[in-house]
Scaffold this motif. Sequence first.
Motif, short mmCIF file in Angstrom:
data_model
loop_
_atom_site.label_atom_id
_atom_site.label_comp_id
_atom_site.label_asym_id
_atom_site.label_seq_id
_atom_site.Cartn_x
_atom_site.Cartn_y
_atom_site.Cartn_z
N GLY A 198 54.80 10.15 65.92
CA GLY A 198 53.73 10.66 66.76
C GLY A 198 53.51 12.16 66.70
O GLY A 198 52.74 12.72 67.49
N TRP A 199 54.14 12.84 65.73
CA TRP A 199 53.98 14.28 65.62
C TRP A 199 52.70 14.64 64.85
O TRP A 199 52.37 13.99 63.86
N SER A 200 52.01 15.68 65.31
CA SER A 200 50.90 16.25 64.55
C SER A 200 51.48 17.25 63.54
O SER A 200 52.40 18.01 63.88
N ILE A 201 50.95 17.23 62.32
CA ILE A 201 51.52 18.06 61.25
C ILE A 201 50.44 18.99 60.70
O ILE A 201 49.35 18.55 60.32
N ILE A 202 50.77 20.28 60.65
CA ILE A 202 49.88 21.28 60.06
C ILE A 202 50.55 21.82 58.81
O ILE A 202 51.72 22.23 58.84
N LEU A 203 49.83 21.79 57.69
CA LEU A 203 50.34 22.27 56.42
C LEU A 203 49.85 23.69 56.17
O LEU A 203 48.69 24.01 56.44
N LEU A 204 50.75 24.53 55.65
CA LEU A 204 50.40 25.91 55.34
C LEU A 204 50.72 26.22 53.89
O LEU A 204 51.71 25.73 53.34
N SER A 205 49.86 27.08 53.28
CA SER A 205 50.07 27.47 51.89
C SER A 205 49.69 28.94 51.72
O SER A 205 48.73 29.43 52.34
N ARG A 206 50.41 29.64 50.86
CA ARG A 206 50.10 31.03 50.54
C ARG A 206 48.96 31.14 49.55
O ARG A 206 48.48 32.24 49.28
N GLU A 207 48.54 30.01 48.98
CA GLU A 207 47.43 30.02 48.04
C GLU A 207 46.14 30.41 48.75
O GLU A 207 45.97 30.18 49.95
N HIS A 208 45.22 31.00 47.98
CA HIS A 208 43.93 31.38 48.54
C HIS A 208 43.03 30.15 48.72
O HIS A 208 43.22 29.13 48.04
N GLY A 209 42.08 30.26 49.63
CA GLY A 209 41.20 29.15 49.98
C GLY A 209 40.39 28.62 48.81
O GLY A 209 39.98 27.45 48.83
N GLU A 210 40.18 29.44 47.78
CA GLU A 210 39.41 28.99 46.63
C GLU A 210 40.12 27.86 45.89
O GLU A 210 39.49 27.13 45.11
N HIS A 211 41.41 27.72 46.14
CA HIS A 211 42.19 26.65 45.50
C HIS A 211 42.40 25.46 46.44
O HIS A 211 43.27 24.60 46.17
N GLN A 212 41.63 25.39 47.50
CA GLN A 212 41.85 24.35 48.50
C GLN A 212 41.66 22.95 47.93
O GLN A 212 42.48 22.06 48.18
N ASN A 213 40.61 22.75 47.17
CA ASN A 213 40.36 21.41 46.61
C ASN A 213 41.48 20.97 45.67
O ASN A 213 41.90 19.80 45.68
N VAL A 214 41.93 21.91 44.85
CA VAL A 214 43.04 21.59 43.93
C VAL A 214 44.30 21.24 44.71
O VAL A 214 45.01 20.27 44.40
N THR A 215 44.56 22.01 45.77
CA THR A 215 45.74 21.77 46.60
C THR A 215 45.67 20.41 47.29
O THR A 215 46.66 19.67 47.35
N ILE A 216 44.49 20.07 47.81
CA ILE A 216 44.32 18.78 48.48
C ILE A 216 44.55 17.64 47.49
O ILE A 216 45.19 16.63 47.82
N ASN A 217 44.03 17.79 46.27
CA ASN A 217 44.22 16.75 45.26
C ASN A 217 45.70 16.55 44.93
O ASN A 217 46.17 15.42 44.77
N HIS A 218 46.43 17.66 44.86
CA HIS A 218 47.85 17.57 44.58
C HIS A 218 48.59 16.92 45.75
O HIS A 218 49.53 16.14 45.54
#
Length: 296
Positions: A198-218
């Motif tokens: 039942g925990w909500s999870i927030i993911l954090l990355s040092r990558e820039h937002g321009e790589h968001q789609n690539v990160t989500i795919n991974h």
Amino acid sequence: MSAYGHQMEQMYSAHTLSGGSELRRSSFVLESGFYITSIVATILVSALAAAGLLLITLLVSLAMMLQSCQSSHAGITELRNINDEYNYCKVYSLHAKLNNLEEHNFPSLCKDLAIRYIKGGQYARDLDSTKSVMEDYFNSVQPSDDDLDVVLIDIDGIVSPNLHSSTLLQSNDNCIIEAKNLKRMFVLRLYMKLQAGGWSIILLSREHGEHQNVTINHLLSAGFRGWSSLMMRDDADSSKGNEFFSRQRNVIETKGFRIKSVISTEMDALIVGDRGIRVFLLPDPIFDKFELQRRT
């Protein structure tokens, strides 16, 4: 009979008596030594052979015991040396994290040990130990019913776009991939267990937002689903890692969320002032740190 003849007869009689006496005496003389039968001789020979065989067996056994003791002592000495090296490099790895050391500052001894750390199974054992500690904590707490209790997970080094970006162990790519797979599966199992709890999870990355789609795919290809939010750097953000994570935590708390735990392989994500936040540093081979340096 003449006097001469009578004298000769007496001499002959005396000689005869003397010879007879000598003959009788010689019949009572015994030769030295002893006599044994063939059966006794066979038994004696067999006993001597058995004693010799037993002695040889004893000598061989003693030699094998001595060799075993020497091998055992050598093994203990080697194990002690490996443990000493491992402890030294573990401390140095923590020192490198705290001081953000570059790759060229790292001892060559520890670069070689990083291979044995993975192939020898110590990395997997460290992950299991960390898993036990984390499970003990999350089994003792429950998220609130308002869904505002959250767990932050730093995904850098866990879901990496490039499995071969580190040159520290460039000749051991299979070893690097093995370590990354171990860590990814470890975090994925933890992630799914937290969601089930039942925990909500927030993911954090040092990558820039321009790589968001690539990160989500991974993330999706690695098996991660259903996170509450994915927070990345603004394209113009060049702040250090600890500043970035501190700012992101402030944003999360401003929105009314309560951060209960932070999970990362890096120290900069775990520097928090709130003692109510439980932080967990995941074990990782040192080359992950140098890979992260090249990406930030």
